[in-house]
Motif scaffolding. Structure first.
Motif, PDB file in Angstrom:
ATOM      1  N   PHE A   1       1.717   6.500   6.293  1.00 48.31           N
ATOM      2  CA  PHE A   1       1.405   7.077   7.565  1.00 48.31           C
ATOM      3  C   PHE A   1       2.302   6.563   8.546  1.00 48.31           C
TER       4      PHE A   1
ATOM      5  N   PRO B   1      -2.007   6.537  -3.458  1.00 43.65           N
ATOM      6  CA  PRO B   1      -2.311   7.846  -2.641  1.00 43.65           C
ATOM      7  C   PRO B   1      -3.546   7.661  -1.742  1.00 43.65           C
ATOM      8  N   LYS B   2      -3.621   8.041  -0.498  1.00 44.22           N
ATOM      9  CA  LYS B   2      -4.801   8.053   0.107  1.00 44.22           C
ATOM     10  C   LYS B   2      -6.118   9.190  -0.401  1.00 44.22           C
ATOM     11  N   THR B   3      -5.447  10.099  -0.970  1.00 46.68           N
ATOM     12  CA  THR B   3      -6.528  10.915  -1.528  1.00 46.68           C
ATOM     13  C   THR B   3      -7.271  10.118  -2.788  1.00 46.68           C
TER      14      THR B   3
ATOM     15  N   GLU C   1      -4.960   3.747   7.059  1.00 45.50           N
ATOM     16  CA  GLU C   1      -3.848   3.983   8.137  1.00 45.50           C
ATOM     17  C   GLU C   1      -4.188   2.667   8.938  1.00 45.50           C
TER      18      GLU C   1
ATOM     19  N   ASP D   1       1.358  10.572   2.621  1.00 43.57           N
ATOM     20  CA  ASP D   1      -0.055  10.147   2.316  1.00 43.57           C
ATOM     21  C   ASP D   1      -0.346   8.957   1.380  1.00 43.57           C
ATOM     22  N   THR D   2       0.807   8.168   1.319  1.00 44.59           N
ATOM     23  CA  THR D   2       0.721   6.758   0.533  1.00 44.59           C
ATOM     24  C   THR D   2       0.039   5.927   1.516  1.00 44.59           C
ATOM     25  N   THR D   3      -0.685   4.849   0.763  1.00 46.59           N
ATOM     26  CA  THR D   3      -1.271   3.938   1.529  1.00 46.59           C
ATOM     27  C   THR D   3      -0.785   2.609   1.313  1.00 46.59           C
TER      28      THR D   3
END
Length: 964
Positions: A41, A476-478, A113, A45-47
Motif C-alpha cells: 500500500f 497478499p492482503k486478500t 495498511e 495488494d501486498t501487506t
C-alpha cells in the motif's frame, strides 16, 4: 494583524526546523520506495505482515479496534486462549499512541495498511528525533545531520525488527531520553527526560526496562566526559534529580506497569534460571563484520549466524577509526565512549549480561533487542568525528577507507557470518563513494552546500540499496482479509440461533495463531508473550498443537475436550468434512467456504466435578490418557476413549520394528542411507462404528513431513507432523480399515503413534453428570459472570477459565477464601463448593491495577504540586533549584559541548564566560560543513541555532578575541 503574526510564526517555525522536517521526509520517502519495491500500500495488494506481526500483532490490533468501537472492556478478553488479560496484551503490543491513532483511522479490514503506515511514521519520527538530538546537543542542523538521522532510522536493528511495531517507539524516544539526561546534568532541567521516559514506559514496558539501563549508563558516561571530579556537588544534585525523575516517570505509568508486572509472573517471560556458567556467543571479527552493508539480519536465536544487528552505515565504519585519531577530541571523551561501546559489545556477547539486558530472561527469538542503542551511540561518535574532518589529513582518511575495505575483503575470505556477495559489493562501492565525497567536501574549491546535499543523497541511496533486499513482505492482503465478511455472515447466523449468554467457537483450520482476535469470536487458540505458561503446557498435554510456553492452536479435538472446555460451535473452513458425525455435531449453517456445526455435547463455562480432579494426572505423554483421566476423575466414568491398535505395520526403507503392535512407541532405523525417505504404514480395523482420533509424532521438527490417512479406500486426511496435535479422522464404520502413512526423514529415532475411538455411551453418561451441575447464566460480560448452579455433595466447581489472580469469586454473596480456590491441572480456575444450590459471581480486575492507579494519581499530584511551587516562586522572583534555570550552587559553569554553544555564551555573557574558555577554542575552530544557503531576511532564529554559516566562515570575518 493577528492572522499575519500567526502565519509569520508558522513560517519562522518551519524555517527553523526545516532540517528536522527534511529528516522526517527523507526517511518516509525511503520507506515509500521500499513499499513500492514490494508492492505494498499504496502501490499494490501486498501487506507488511510477517511472522509475529502476521500471527499476533495484526489480529490484536483488529481486536483493539473492535473493542474500542463497540465499547468493549480493555481489561479482559474471551477471544483468545480460553480467556486472558487483554490489558496485558495491550501493554505489551498495542499501547503506542501512534499505533492507536492510526489503527482507529484505518478500521478493522485495513489493519494491514494501518500497520504499514505505523512503520513508515515511526521510521520517519526516529530520523526526526535523532536530528533534533544533533541540533540541541551537538548544535548542528544541516544536510549532514539529516544524513546521520537517516542512518539511525534505517540501522540494522530496524531492518531486522521493523515488524515489531511496538518496539520502534523506544527507538524514536531514545534520542530524547539522551538529550533529557544532558539537560539534567548541564542545567538541572528534568522535563524532557521525564516526558520521554514516561512515554517510553507507556508505549512498551519491555523496551522501557532496557531504556532505564541505558539511561544509567548514559548519565555516568556523559557526566564523566563533560565534567570533572571536583564538581561533586553537580554530580550529586544532578544524580538526585535524575533518580527522582526516573522514579517519577515510573510512578506516572504505574497504572500500566504494576498490573503488567503481575501478569508477567504467570507467563514464560519470567521463567528461566540465571545462568550458572558464563559463555560467549560470537567472535570479535564476526561482530565487526556485521557493521557492513546488506548483512543478513539476525532474527532467530538459534543457528551459527546469530549476531547483533549493528549496521548503521558504511560511513560510520570509516569514521570510527578516525575518531581515535582526532586530536581535538579529548582522551577522556575517547576513553569513555569506547568503554561505553565496548560495554554494549560485551553485553551482546556474554550470556549473563545478555540475560540481564533482556529482563532476566533469554528471548525465544529476536535476540539482541537493545542493539539500536549501540547504533545510536556509534552514530553520535561518528558525527562528532565528521564535524572535525578538517583537521584530519586526506591520507589518514584514505587509510581509513583502505582499512574498511580490508575488513570487507577479510569478511568474505574468512566466510564471516551473515556476509554475502551483496555485502561485499555494496560495502566496497560505498567506501569509495564516501571517501571521494569527504575529500571533495574538504576541498574549498567546491561549495559546501552542494557537496553536503550530495552526501545526503549517497546516504539515502545506501539505505535503499543495502537494506531493501533484507525486508520480507510477501503476504497478499486478500489472503488475510478476503474471507472476513463471509465469516462475519456465518458468525451473525450463529448469534441469531444461539440462546446462551456466552459460548465458545473455533475454526477447523486457523490461518493465524490469533484468528479468534482477528475474526472476533470467543476461541481457544492463542499466541502471545502474555499467555499463561502453565495453561500452554496443559493444552499441549491435552493434545493441542503448541510450544508449551506461549502458544497453543486448536485443531478439531475429541468430544471430551470440546465439552469440558465449553466449545459449542465448530466452523469447518477446509475441504475435509470431519464433523459429519450427526450424533456429535449438528450442521446449522453453510455459507461460502464455511460450514457451521453445533456441538451437541457442549457444557457451560463452569460445572461441578468430583474432588478427585485435584489429583488429575495431566503430565502423561499420551494425550488420550490425559483426557481419559480428567473425565474419569471428574465424573467417575472410565474408558470414554478406548485405545486402538494397528493390525499390521508395513515399513519402507526402514528396519522392521522390534516392538509389538500395541507398543505405541517404536524405534526406527533406515535400511539405506542414500537420502531416500522412509515410511511406515499403520493399518487399523474398526471393531465397531465410532469416531477415531490419532496422535502421531516423530520428533523430527520442521522436517517431519505430512502424514496421510486413507479411509474408505479413497477419502484421505492429511496432517503436517511438524505440528503435533490430535487428528480427528471422522467416523469409521465397523469392519472398515484405514491406513496411516507416516513419513520418516531421519536415519534413526523414535516414532510415537497413539490411536483411540470414542466410547459414545460412556462419554454420554459422564456428560450428563456434568451438565446436571453446570452453571446457569444470569449475566455475562468481559469482566463479570453471574449465575447459579447445584452441587451434589462436596465438589469442585471447575471452570474452563485459565487461572488468573485477578479473578474474585463470590459464592452466595460471600467472597471465596484463597484456600478454597483450586488450580485444576495447575492452570485452570476451580472453587471448592458444598452440597446444594448456590449463586456465583465472578469479577475480574487485573492484579495490581488498583494499586497502580493509586500510585499514578499520587505521583501526578506530587508532580503538579512541584510545578505549582515552581510557578509561584518564579513569580516571586525566586528560583526553584533543580527545576528552573542553572543552579548557581553548582561549582562550575554549564558544560559547553560545541563551538556553537561557546559562541552563544560569549555573545550573551562576554565578561563572565571568556574566563572559562581556553584561548585555543576561539583561535582554532574545528567544526566544519554546515550549510551555505542564504538566510531569509525575515527568518528569526537564535544565535545558538543559526547553523547556516560554518565556523570556518564565522572566524574568517576578521574577528578577533577582543571583538568577541
Amino acid at each position: 494583524m493577528s492572522e499575519i503574526r500567526k502565519n509569520e510564526k508558522i513560517k519562522h517555525f518551519l524555517f527553523d526546523n526545516r532540517f528536522l522536517i527534511l529528516a522526517f521526509g527523507c526517511s518516509a520517502a525511503i520507506m515509500l520506495v521500499v513499499f513500492m519495491a514490494f508492492g505494498l500500500f499504496p502501490f499494490g495488494d501486498t501487506t507488511i505482515l510477517r511472522m509475529d506481526l502476521y500471527h499476533q500483532y495484526g489480529p490484536l490490533f483488529a481486536e483493539l479496534y473492535d473493542r474500542v468501537t463497540s465499547g468493549g472492556s480493555l481489561m479482559y478478553s474471551w477471544n483468545s486462549g480460553l480467556g486472558s488479560s487483554f490489558f496485558g496484551n495491550y501493554c505489551n503490543y498495542l499501547s503506542s499512541p501512534i499505533g492507536f491513532l492510526v489503527m482507529l483511522i484505518a478500521g478493522h479490514k485495513n489493519i494491514p495498511e494501518a500497520i504499514a503506515v505505523m512503520v513508515l511514521l515511526k521510521a520517519a519520527l526516529s530520523a526526526l528525533t535523532f536530528s533534533l538530538y544533533l541540533k540541541k546537543s551537538q548544535h548542528k542542523s544541516n544536510y549532514i545531520t539529516v544524513g546521520f538521522a537517516v542512518l539511525y532510522s534505517f540501522c540494522g536493528w530496524f531492518i531486522a525488527y521493523y515488524w515489531n511495531v511496538m518496539w520502534i517507539d523506544a527507538m524514536i524516544l531514545l534520542p530524547l531520553v539522551a538529550l533529557g539526561i544532558e539537560r539534567i546534568i548541564d542545567n538541572g532541567k528534568p522535563w524532557l527526560y521525564l516526558g520521554a521516559l514516561a512515554l517510553t514506559m507507556l508505549s512498551n514496558y519491555y523496551m522501557s526496562y532496557m531504556m532505564c539501563i541505558f539511561a544509567v549508563m548514559y548519565f555516568i558516561a556523559y557526566y564523566i566526559t563533560n565534567h570533572t571530579a571536583s564538581e561533586y556537588k553537580r554530580f550529586f544534585k544532578s544524580g538526585f534529580i535524575f533518580a527522582g525523575v526516573s522514579v517519577c516517570a515510573a510512578g506516572l505509568i504505574a497504572f500500566m506497569l504494576l498490573p503488567t508486572f503481575c501478569t508477567l509472573q504467570q507467563t514464560s517471560a519470567t521463567s528461566g534460571n540465571f545462568p550458572t556458567d558464563s559463555s560467549l556467543y560470537f567472535n570479535i571479527f564476526d561482530f565487526l563484520s556485521n557493521h557492513l552493508a546488506s548483512v543478513e539480519p539476525t532474527i532467530r536465536s538459534s543457528g551459527n549466524d546469530v549476531l547483533p544487528n549493528v549496521y548503521c552505515g558504511i560511513l560510520t565504519v570509516m569514521l570510527i577509526p578516525l575518531y581515535l585519531m582526532t586530536k581535538s577530541i579529548s582522551k577522556k571523551e575517547k576513553l569513555v565512549n569506547i568503554t561505553f561501546l565496548s560495554a554494549f559489545m560485551i553485553g551482546f556477547n556474554l550470556n549473563i549480561l545478555n540475560y540481564i539486558w533482556h529482563g532476566f530472561h533469554f528471548p525465544n527469538d529476536l535476540p539482541y533487542r537493545q542493539s539500536f542503542m549501540y547504533s545510536f551511540l556509534l552514530l553520535v561518535v561518528a558525527f562528532r568525528t565528521f564535524m572535525r574532518l578538517k583537521e584530519i589529513p586526506n591520507k589518514v582518511i584514505a587509510f581509513s577507507g583502505f582499512a574498511a575495505a580490508a575488513l570487507v575483503i577479510l569478511a568474505e575470505k574468512l566466510n564471516s557470518k551473515n556476509v554475502n556477495t551483496s555485502t561485499v559489493i555494496i560495502s566496497l562501492v560505498f567506501i569509495v563513494i564516501y571517501a571521494l565525497v569527504i575529500v571533495t567536501l574538504k576541498d574549498k574549491k567546491y561549495q559546501t552546500l552542494t557537496v553536503s546535499v550530495l552526501l545526503l543523497c549517497c546516504i539515502c541511496s545506501e539505505s535503499i540499496i543495502a537494506n531493501t533486499g533484507n525486508y520480507s513482505m510477501d503476504q497478499p492482503k486478500t489472503n488475510y482479509v478476503g474471507d472476513y465478511d463471509a465469516f462475519q455472515t456465518v458468525k451473525n447466523q450463529i448469534d441469531s440461533v444461539n440462546t446462551d449468554k456466552f459460548y465458545r467457537m473455533e475454526l477447523s483450520y486457523l490461518r493465524t495463531r490469533m484468528d479468534p482476535c482477528w475474526y472476533n469470536y470467543n476461541g481457544v487458540s492463542t499466541f502471545s508473550s502474555m499467555a499463561y505458561e502453565k495453561v500452554s503446557a496443559l493444552q499441549r498435554k491435552l493434545g493441542m498443537y503448541g510450544n508449551n510456553i506461549n502458544s497453543y492452536t486448536y485443531y478439531p479435538q475429541t468430544p471430551i475436550y470440546n465439552a469440558m472446555f465449553s466449545l459449542k460451535y465448530l466452523v469447518n473452513n477446509t475441504t475435509t468434512d470431519v464433523f459429519a458425525n450427526s450424533s456429535l455435531y449438528k450442521e446449522i449453517y453453510k455459507y461460502d467456504k464455511y460450514t457451521a456445526y453445533e456441538n451437541e455435547y457442549a457444557l457451560p463455562i463452569a460445572y461441578c466435578v468430583d474432588t478427585a480432579v485435584s489429583n488429575w494426572q495431566w503430565s502423561m505423554t499420551d494425550p488420550f490418557d490425559v483426557q481419559n483421566d480428567l473425565f474419569e476423575k471428574a465424573t467417575g466414568v472410565s474408558d470414554a476413549l478406548v485405545d486402538l491398535y494397528p493390525v499390521e505395520i508395513n515399513n519402507s526403507n526402514l528396519e522392521n520394528f522390534m516392538q509389538p503392535l500395541d507398543s505405541e512407541v517404536f524405534s526406527f532405523r533406515k535400511t539405506s542411507s542414500d537420502g531416500v525417505d522412509g515410511s511406515s504404514s499403520f493399518v487399523f480395523e474398526a471393531a465397531e462404528t465410532a469416531h477415531v482420533y490419532l496422535y502421531v509424532t516423530t520428533g523430527e521438527g520442521d522436517d517431519s513431513g505430512t502424514m496421510t490417512v486413507m479411509t474408505d479406500g479413497s477419502q484421505s486426511v492429511n496432517q503436517d507432523l511438524s505440528k503435533g496435535y490430535i487428528l480427528d479422522i471422522g467416523e469409521i464404520k465397523k469392519g472398515s480399515r484405514f491406513t496411516a502413512i507416516v513419513p520418516i526423514t531421519s536415519s534413526n529415532g523414535m516414532l510415537t503413534f497413539h490411536a483411540c475411538y470414542l466410547n459414545k455411551a460412556a462419554f454420554a453418561e459422564g456428560y450428563e453428570k456434568l451438565k446436571a451441575t453446570s452453571i446457569s447464566y444470569d449475566s455475562f460480560t468481559d469482566t463479570s459472570i453471574e449465575g447459579s448452579f447445584t452441587a451434589k455433595g462436596t465438589q469442585i466447581l471447575m471452570t474452563s477459565i485459565p487461572y488468573d489472580s485477578g479473578w474474585s469469586v463470590y459464592i452466595d454473596g460471600k467472597k471465596v477464601a484463597k484456600n478454597d480456590i483450586v488450580t485444576i491441572g495447575d492452570s485452570m480456575l476451580g472453587v471448592n463448593v458444598t452440597d446444594g444450590r448456590h449463586t456465583i459471581k465472578m469479577l475480574y480486575t487485573p492484579t495490581g491495577f488498583k494499586l497502580g492507579v493509586a500510585i499514578s494519581i499520587f505521583t501526578l499530584i506530587i508532580l503538579l504540586a512541584a510545578i505549582a511551587v515552581c510557578v509561584i516562586l518564579r513569580k516571586k522572583g525566586r528560583k526553584m533549584k533543580g527545576f528552573d534555570e542553572i543552579d548557581q550552587s553548582f561549582d562550575s559553569e554549564p558544560f559547553i559541548s560545541s563551538q556553537a554553544e561557546a559562541v552563544e555564551i560569549r555573545l550573551k555573557q562576554p565578561d563572565r564566560q571568556m574566563k572559562q574558555l581556553p584561548k585555543k577554542e576561539i583561535i582554532e575552530p574545528i567544526d566544519i560543513f554546515v550549510e551555505d544557503e542564504e538566510i531569509s531576511p525575515d527568518a528569526v532564529t537564535s544565535q545558538a541555532e543559526r547553523d547556516e554559516e560554518t565556523f570556518e566562515d564565522f572566524f574568517s570575518k576578521d574577528r578577533n578575541k577582543d571583538e568577541l
